[in-house]
Scaffold this motif. Sequence first.
Motif, PDB file in Angstrom:
ATOM      1  N   GLY A  77     -57.610  35.505 -38.968  1.00 43.54           N
ATOM      2  CA  GLY A  77     -57.050  35.723 -40.305  1.00 43.54           C
ATOM      3  C   GLY A  77     -56.769  34.415 -41.019  1.00 43.54           C
ATOM      4  O   GLY A  77     -57.066  34.253 -42.209  1.00 43.54           O
ATOM      5  N   VAL A  78     -56.205  33.470 -40.271  1.00 42.71           N
ATOM      6  CA  VAL A  78     -55.880  32.160 -40.847  1.00 42.71           C
ATOM      7  C   VAL A  78     -57.172  31.446 -41.238  1.00 42.71           C
ATOM      8  O   VAL A  78     -57.295  30.896 -42.339  1.00 42.71           O
ATOM      9  CB  VAL A  78     -55.070  31.304 -39.833  1.00 42.71           C
ATOM     10  N   ALA A  79     -58.155  31.490 -40.335  1.00 46.50           N
ATOM     11  CA  ALA A  79     -59.437  30.826 -40.604  1.00 46.50           C
ATOM     12  C   ALA A  79     -60.091  31.429 -41.846  1.00 46.50           C
ATOM     13  O   ALA A  79     -60.590  30.700 -42.706  1.00 46.50           O
ATOM     14  CB  ALA A  79     -60.363  30.955 -39.401  1.00 46.50           C
ATOM     15  N   ALA A  80     -60.061  32.751 -41.954  1.00 46.02           N
ATOM     16  CA  ALA A  80     -60.682  33.424 -43.099  1.00 46.02           C
ATOM     17  C   ALA A  80     -60.017  32.995 -44.404  1.00 46.02           C
ATOM     18  O   ALA A  80     -60.688  32.712 -45.395  1.00 46.02           O
ATOM     19  CB  ALA A  80     -60.589  34.935 -42.926  1.00 46.02           C
ATOM     20  N   HIS A 133     -70.492  34.705 -34.852  1.00 48.24           N
ATOM     21  CA  HIS A 133     -70.128  34.345 -33.479  1.00 48.24           C
ATOM     22  C   HIS A 133     -68.637  34.377 -33.172  1.00 48.24           C
ATOM     23  O   HIS A 133     -68.251  34.328 -32.016  1.00 48.24           O
ATOM     24  CB  HIS A 133     -70.681  32.954 -33.152  1.00 48.24           C
ATOM     25  N   GLY A 134     -67.794  34.411 -34.196  1.00 42.43           N
ATOM     26  CA  GLY A 134     -66.352  34.497 -33.974  1.00 42.43           C
ATOM     27  C   GLY A 134     -65.637  33.154 -34.063  1.00 42.43           C
ATOM     28  O   GLY A 134     -66.209  32.108 -33.790  1.00 42.43           O
ATOM     29  N   VAL A 135     -64.383  33.234 -34.431  1.00 50.03           N
ATOM     30  CA  VAL A 135     -63.565  32.038 -34.667  1.00 50.03           C
ATOM     31  C   VAL A 135     -63.318  31.251 -33.369  1.00 50.03           C
ATOM     32  O   VAL A 135     -63.016  30.063 -33.388  1.00 50.03           O
ATOM     33  CB  VAL A 135     -62.243  32.425 -35.390  1.00 50.03           C
ATOM     34  N   TYR A 150     -65.797  20.571 -32.667  1.00 50.62           N
ATOM     35  CA  TYR A 150     -67.127  20.998 -32.219  1.00 50.62           C
ATOM     36  C   TYR A 150     -67.256  22.503 -32.388  1.00 50.62           C
ATOM     37  O   TYR A 150     -66.265  23.213 -32.574  1.00 50.62           O
ATOM     38  CB  TYR A 150     -67.362  20.609 -30.754  1.00 50.62           C
ATOM     39  N   ILE A 151     -68.497  22.979 -32.323  1.00 54.01           N
ATOM     40  CA  ILE A 151     -68.763  24.406 -32.250  1.00 54.01           C
ATOM     41  C   ILE A 151     -69.163  24.684 -30.806  1.00 54.01           C
ATOM     42  O   ILE A 151     -70.090  24.064 -30.282  1.00 54.01           O
ATOM     43  CB  ILE A 151     -69.922  24.818 -33.180  1.00 54.01           C
ATOM     44  N   ASP A 152     -68.446  25.571 -30.162  1.00 56.21           N
ATOM     45  CA  ASP A 152     -68.719  25.893 -28.759  1.00 56.21           C
ATOM     46  C   ASP A 152     -69.936  26.817 -28.673  1.00 56.21           C
ATOM     47  O   ASP A 152     -69.865  27.994 -29.006  1.00 56.21           O
ATOM     48  CB  ASP A 152     -67.490  26.582 -28.161  1.00 56.21           C
ATOM     49  N   THR A 153     -71.035  26.272 -28.226  1.00 54.07           N
ATOM     50  CA  THR A 153     -72.264  27.067 -28.151  1.00 54.07           C
ATOM     51  C   THR A 153     -72.535  27.508 -26.711  1.00 54.07           C
ATOM     52  O   THR A 153     -73.594  28.031 -26.407  1.00 54.07           O
ATOM     53  CB  THR A 153     -73.467  26.259 -28.663  1.00 54.07           C
ATOM     54  N   SER A 154     -71.575  27.289 -25.807  1.00 51.72           N
ATOM     55  CA  SER A 154     -71.790  27.685 -24.416  1.00 51.72           C
ATOM     56  C   SER A 154     -71.774  29.212 -24.315  1.00 51.72           C
ATOM     57  O   SER A 154     -71.110  29.891 -25.101  1.00 51.72           O
ATOM     58  CB  SER A 154     -70.697  27.095 -23.521  1.00 51.72           C
TER      59      SER A 154
END
Length: 181
Positions: A77-80, A133-135, A150-154
């Motif tokens: 919600g905060v990110a949005a 992919h989600g927050v 970073y964006i966690d792509t694992s």
Amino acid sequence: MDFSHYTTKPVEMAVALANTQGVVKDELTEPDQLIDFLENFRPLWEGVAKPPKQGELDSVRELRGAIREIFESGDEGVAAKRVNRLLESYGATPRLSTHSGTPHLHFEPIETSIVCWLGAITAMGLASVIVEHGVERFGVCDSGTCIDVYIDTSRNRSRRHCSNTCSTREAVAAYRKRQAD
Ligand SMILES: [Zn+2]
Ligand SMILES: [Zn+2]
């Protein structure tokens, strides 16, 4: 992780912009540094936004802070709310683009300042990460001496550091601590 055609580069750009700021380093204190930064992404903005001008540095630094806050949101919600604020204030505008043959949507304002373009396109990139992919994919390095994002792509969302350099250094430090104990 494969983002859509339009958002891969903007996501890279958002990460790169946030990471010009470090614990001790700041790679965005001179107008020339902003020009160098944008040069790396010239094919994206050339003919779309106006070239960078002296005096735009402060606005880009402000945007950098806002992007960093999105990575630090922790909560969907905060990110949005933060992403939406950027999309609105930087004038993101849906547009049908046919430049690559297949019609697809772009969300950048055109013929505007580079700051507005940068704000709209990076916010749109981060919005697409959340949607697809989600927050939880947003991360800030866990190292005590690094604040890079970073964006966690694992596959299992297990990443805790911005880079191999940081994860190796932290692993070595943890090992030494165990040996000492
Ligand atoms: Zn495109
Ligand atoms: Zn790091």
